[in-house]
Design a protein around this motif. Structure first.
Motif, PDB file in Angstrom:
ATOM      1  N   ARG A  26      15.193  17.298  16.027  1.00  0.00           N
ATOM      2  CA  ARG A  26      16.510  16.666  15.952  1.00  0.00           C
ATOM      3  C   ARG A  26      16.497  15.342  16.716  1.00  0.00           C
ATOM      4  O   ARG A  26      15.551  15.027  17.429  1.00  0.00           O
ATOM      5  CB  ARG A  26      17.576  17.602  16.512  1.00  0.00           C
ATOM      6  CG  ARG A  26      17.454  17.865  18.005  1.00  0.00           C
ATOM      7  CD  ARG A  26      18.511  18.842  18.491  1.00  0.00           C
ATOM      8  NE  ARG A  26      19.854  18.357  18.212  1.00  0.00           N
ATOM      9  CZ  ARG A  26      20.964  19.078  18.393  1.00  0.00           C
ATOM     10  NH1 ARG A  26      20.864  20.329  18.827  1.00  0.00           N
ATOM     11  NH2 ARG A  26      22.147  18.586  18.144  1.00  0.00           N
ATOM     12  N   GLN A 100      34.372  20.194  15.201  1.00  0.00           N
ATOM     13  CA  GLN A 100      33.884  18.992  14.515  1.00  0.00           C
ATOM     14  C   GLN A 100      34.165  17.749  15.354  1.00  0.00           C
ATOM     15  O   GLN A 100      33.312  16.849  15.451  1.00  0.00           O
ATOM     16  CB  GLN A 100      34.545  18.864  13.151  1.00  0.00           C
ATOM     17  CG  GLN A 100      33.988  17.718  12.312  1.00  0.00           C
ATOM     18  CD  GLN A 100      34.723  17.534  11.000  1.00  0.00           C
ATOM     19  OE1 GLN A 100      35.953  17.437  10.984  1.00  0.00           O
ATOM     20  NE2 GLN A 100      33.983  17.490   9.905  1.00  0.00           N
ATOM     21  N   SER A 103      31.663  17.602  18.195  1.00  0.00           N
ATOM     22  CA  SER A 103      30.348  17.197  17.704  1.00  0.00           C
ATOM     23  C   SER A 103      30.295  15.688  17.511  1.00  0.00           C
ATOM     24  O   SER A 103      29.294  15.042  17.872  1.00  0.00           O
ATOM     25  CB  SER A 103      30.039  17.914  16.391  1.00  0.00           C
ATOM     26  OG  SER A 103      28.804  17.484  15.857  1.00  0.00           O
ATOM     27  N   THR A 107      27.805  12.960  19.552  1.00  0.00           N
ATOM     28  CA  THR A 107      26.928  11.997  18.878  1.00  0.00           C
ATOM     29  C   THR A 107      27.267  10.577  19.296  1.00  0.00           C
ATOM     30  O   THR A 107      26.366   9.765  19.573  1.00  0.00           O
ATOM     31  CB  THR A 107      27.049  12.153  17.353  1.00  0.00           C
ATOM     32  OG1 THR A 107      26.650  13.470  16.978  1.00  0.00           O
ATOM     33  CG2 THR A 107      26.179  11.144  16.624  1.00  0.00           C
ATOM     34  N   ALA A 212      19.965  21.226  14.677  1.00  0.00           N
ATOM     35  CA  ALA A 212      21.161  20.390  14.577  1.00  0.00           C
ATOM     36  C   ALA A 212      22.160  21.002  13.604  1.00  0.00           C
ATOM     37  O   ALA A 212      21.777  21.677  12.643  1.00  0.00           O
ATOM     38  CB  ALA A 212      20.771  18.994  14.110  1.00  0.00           C
ATOM     39  N   PRO A 213      23.461  20.783  13.824  1.00  0.00           N
ATOM     40  CA  PRO A 213      24.457  21.266  12.872  1.00  0.00           C
ATOM     41  C   PRO A 213      24.348  20.519  11.551  1.00  0.00           C
ATOM     42  O   PRO A 213      24.287  19.288  11.529  1.00  0.00           O
ATOM     43  CB  PRO A 213      25.790  20.973  13.576  1.00  0.00           C
ATOM     44  CG  PRO A 213      25.487  19.884  14.548  1.00  0.00           C
ATOM     45  CD  PRO A 213      24.066  20.092  14.975  1.00  0.00           C
ATOM     46  N   ARG A 214      24.265  21.256  10.482  1.00  0.00           N
ATOM     47  CA  ARG A 214      24.154  20.673   9.149  1.00  0.00           C
ATOM     48  C   ARG A 214      25.005  21.479   8.168  1.00  0.00           C
ATOM     49  O   ARG A 214      25.363  22.635   8.428  1.00  0.00           O
ATOM     50  CB  ARG A 214      22.691  20.696   8.669  1.00  0.00           C
ATOM     51  CG  ARG A 214      21.747  19.795   9.448  1.00  0.00           C
ATOM     52  CD  ARG A 214      22.035  18.331   9.152  1.00  0.00           C
ATOM     53  NE  ARG A 214      21.017  17.445   9.717  1.00  0.00           N
ATOM     54  CZ  ARG A 214      21.127  16.816  10.882  1.00  0.00           C
ATOM     55  NH1 ARG A 214      22.224  16.998  11.622  1.00  0.00           N
ATOM     56  NH2 ARG A 214      20.168  16.023  11.321  1.00  0.00           N
ATOM     57  N   LYS A 215      25.316  20.875   7.041  1.00  0.00           N
ATOM     58  CA  LYS A 215      25.998  21.610   5.982  1.00  0.00           C
ATOM     59  C   LYS A 215      25.123  22.779   5.534  1.00  0.00           C
ATOM     60  O   LYS A 215      23.888  22.651   5.508  1.00  0.00           O
ATOM     61  CB  LYS A 215      26.279  20.708   4.780  1.00  0.00           C
ATOM     62  CG  LYS A 215      27.202  19.541   5.059  1.00  0.00           C
ATOM     63  CD  LYS A 215      27.321  18.661   3.818  1.00  0.00           C
ATOM     64  CE  LYS A 215      28.204  17.442   4.077  1.00  0.00           C
ATOM     65  NZ  LYS A 215      28.277  16.568   2.884  1.00  0.00           N
ATOM     66  N   VAL A 217      22.883  24.876   3.287  1.00  0.00           N
ATOM     67  CA  VAL A 217      22.091  24.427   2.144  1.00  0.00           C
ATOM     68  C   VAL A 217      22.666  24.956   0.835  1.00  0.00           C
ATOM     69  O   VAL A 217      22.570  24.298  -0.216  1.00  0.00           O
ATOM     70  CB  VAL A 217      20.614  24.839   2.316  1.00  0.00           C
ATOM     71  CG1 VAL A 217      20.425  26.345   2.201  1.00  0.00           C
ATOM     72  CG2 VAL A 217      19.725  24.095   1.324  1.00  0.00           C
TER      73      VAL A 217
END
Length: 231
Positions: A26, A100, A103, A107, A212-215, A217
């Motif tokens: 990440r 959210q 987060s 960043t 890392a936070p991700r949508k 899949v």
């Protein structure tokens, strides 16, 4: 257990290690002041050079900046580029929930920290992409065979994953492109021959590696036809 069983177990272990490295490579934007050796950098650069390359053209060049004065100069240009970019961003007004929002703040703060402290990172690696004609043409006209950077960014990713395997942190950044001319003048890059594909800081992470936070899949994968998803 026979030799084939040992081999299968070893292959499975290597596969697990590879997936773990990929999943936890990440963006690292905070670093300690511990040095990074030339030997470690060469391991990462050799891995980068093995990245997929269309037509095996291997277009990328690398500039490894370790000299403190040069690092400081590049860092000043990076901060100036980031300041301009940051001023252009609209203020976010809507988040799905507090998680959210938190987060996004993390960043933002980490990106600001990197811009303010890049000179303290032990190594800066610039990936250069040549400015060359790439689209072939025939009697029917030009042919879209994809972009040249499709043969450069795999090298960047290979570099970052290799660094992760050595316990080194990295992050792929591109905002320095705003000040390309000044960076090239400082580093002696010939005019009109290259662009900056990425600037990658390299150092020992001050924090931890992680996923890392991700949508999910499943939300972005279509099976056979667009819109056919498996949930």
């Amino acid at each position: 257990m026979d030799d084939s069983d040992d081999s299968d177990a070893s292959d499975a272990s290597r596969a697990t290690d590879t997936i773990q490295a990929l999943m936890t490579t990440r963006a690292i934007r905070r670093y300690t002041d511990e040095p990074v050796s030339d030997e470690e950098l060469l391991v990462c650069l050799r891995a980068a050079q093995q990245g997929p390359s269309g037509g095996n053209v291997q277009p990328q060049q690398y500039i490894v900046v370790t000299d403190p004065e040069l690092r400081a100069h590049v860092a000043d240009l990076y901060r100036a580029a980031f300041d301009r970019y940051e001023r252009s961003l609209p203020n976010p007004s809507a988040f799905r929930d507090e998680a959210q929002a938190a987060s996004w703040r993390r960043t933002r703060d980490a990106s600001r920290h990197l811009a303010d402290h890049l000179a303290e990172v032990p190594v800066i690696v610039l990936f250069l992409q040549p400015l060359i004609p790439w689209a072939p043409a025939d009697a029917d006209g030009p042919m879209d065979i994809g972009r040249l950077d499709a043969s450069v960014y795999p090298a960047v990713q290979n570099f970052c994953v290799a660094a992760r395997s050595l316990g080194l942190g990295t992050t792929l950044t591109t905002v320095i492109r705003i000040r390309t001319a000044e960076v090239f003048a400082a580093l002696g890059v010939p005019e009109g021959r290259f662009e900056i594909a990425a600037l990658v800081p390299v150092g020992r992470p001050a924090g931890r590696f992680g996923i890392a936070p991700r949508k999910p899949v499943e939300a972005v994968t279509h099976w056979n036809r667009y819109g056919d998803r498996r949930r």
